[in-house]
Scaffold this motif. Sequence first.
Motif, mmCIF file in Angstrom:
data_model
loop_
_atom_site.group_PDB
_atom_site.id
_atom_site.type_symbol
_atom_site.label_atom_id
_atom_site.label_comp_id
_atom_site.label_asym_id
_atom_site.label_seq_id
_atom_site.Cartn_x
_atom_site.Cartn_y
_atom_site.Cartn_z
ATOM 1 N N GLY A 26 25.209 58.762 39.283
ATOM 2 C CA GLY A 26 26.514 58.673 38.640
ATOM 3 C C GLY A 26 26.537 59.384 37.295
ATOM 4 O O GLY A 26 27.515 60.057 36.953
ATOM 5 N N ALA A 58 24.719 55.696 47.152
ATOM 6 C CA ALA A 58 24.186 54.675 46.253
ATOM 7 C C ALA A 58 23.190 53.776 46.979
ATOM 8 O O ALA A 58 22.123 53.434 46.439
ATOM 9 C CB ALA A 58 25.326 53.850 45.671
ATOM 10 N N VAL A 75 32.067 57.206 41.426
ATOM 11 C CA VAL A 75 31.302 56.498 40.401
ATOM 12 C C VAL A 75 31.824 55.084 40.189
ATOM 13 O O VAL A 75 31.059 54.138 40.009
ATOM 14 C CB VAL A 75 31.315 57.294 39.077
ATOM 15 N N LEU A 131 30.383 52.716 42.761
ATOM 16 C CA LEU A 131 28.929 52.654 42.929
ATOM 17 C C LEU A 131 28.405 51.222 43.036
ATOM 18 O O LEU A 131 27.408 50.961 43.712
ATOM 19 C CB LEU A 131 28.228 53.347 41.754
ATOM 20 N N SER A 170 28.119 55.483 32.232
ATOM 21 C CA SER A 170 27.067 55.803 33.200
ATOM 22 C C SER A 170 25.698 55.772 32.539
ATOM 23 O O SER A 170 24.705 55.337 33.147
ATOM 24 C CB SER A 170 27.329 57.186 33.818
ATOM 25 N N GLY A 189 30.514 57.440 47.872
ATOM 26 C CA GLY A 189 29.604 56.746 46.960
ATOM 27 C C GLY A 189 28.803 55.647 47.618
ATOM 28 O O GLY A 189 27.674 55.360 47.194
ATOM 29 N N HIS A 248 22.399 54.666 39.829
ATOM 30 C CA HIS A 248 23.295 54.911 38.702
ATOM 31 C C HIS A 248 22.968 56.238 38.011
ATOM 32 O O HIS A 248 23.834 56.830 37.366
ATOM 33 C CB HIS A 248 23.210 53.766 37.707
#
Length: 273
Positions: A182, A166, A38, A41, A102, A162, A179
């Motif tokens: 995430g 992403a 995360v 990201l 997040s 990630g 996102h």
Amino acid sequence: MTGRPVGGGAVKAFPVARSEARLLVPALMFIALVVAAVASLGTPLITSVATSFHVSLAGAQWTLTVALLSGAVATPVLGRRGAGPHRRATILATLAVVVAGSALTVLPLPFAWLPAGGAAQGVGLGLTALMMGVARDHLPEEHGAAVIALISVVSIIGAGVGYPLAALLAEFGGVRAAHGLGLVVTAAALLTAWRSVPEAPEGRSAHWTWQARSPWPPHCSWCCSSPANGLCGAGTDSFEQAVAAHKSAAYQEALVALSDGVERDFRIVEGID
């Protein structure tokens, strides 16, 4: 199995039951993987962020930079906090901050909220060390070292995982969709920690202090002490007391437990009247 000496004695760690250990290990791996993934990201999304929010590339890069900065600041703070008796609460509170960050990156808010959310996500980078601490205290000694090594490896893998996820989600669903992933995984990590992470062992304390002493009077020049034990210098008013503290059983136990984990520079200098 004993933990590290804190507050004048060794902290007795209590390995969890075998069935609980089977759940604890994947839980620690999952949390370490999530926080690393995360926090990274923003790396493949910089161009998409600049295009979607009509900002410069330099401005979009702050969505990543601020996460790394907050992680660098949070790691020693969380490490200190997590070394005490409130490690479970520290882990849960940190994951709650990551989940809130997040959520900020997913909601349709102005651009300024995106780096703010990234900063909150970056705080989770400090959890890797706490996951290692949980493994050390609650897993059998023969398995703890291997799990700690795996947590370190998984945290690196998380950053790599990630990137393609992403980028793929941003390609088909936009920045918010990336996102959104995430948000889902951090919420799952918070639930996992709440269900699986045990309390810290009894007797653990984070209160270590360093006291500077003048070299001119008959005291130790630099003395490390814990408020609860009076080891190596707290109140050593003579050369003989300093020598006795150095030879004490409690100090020798500390040397054995710390092993090569710290560098020691213990000097006893007899003052000149």
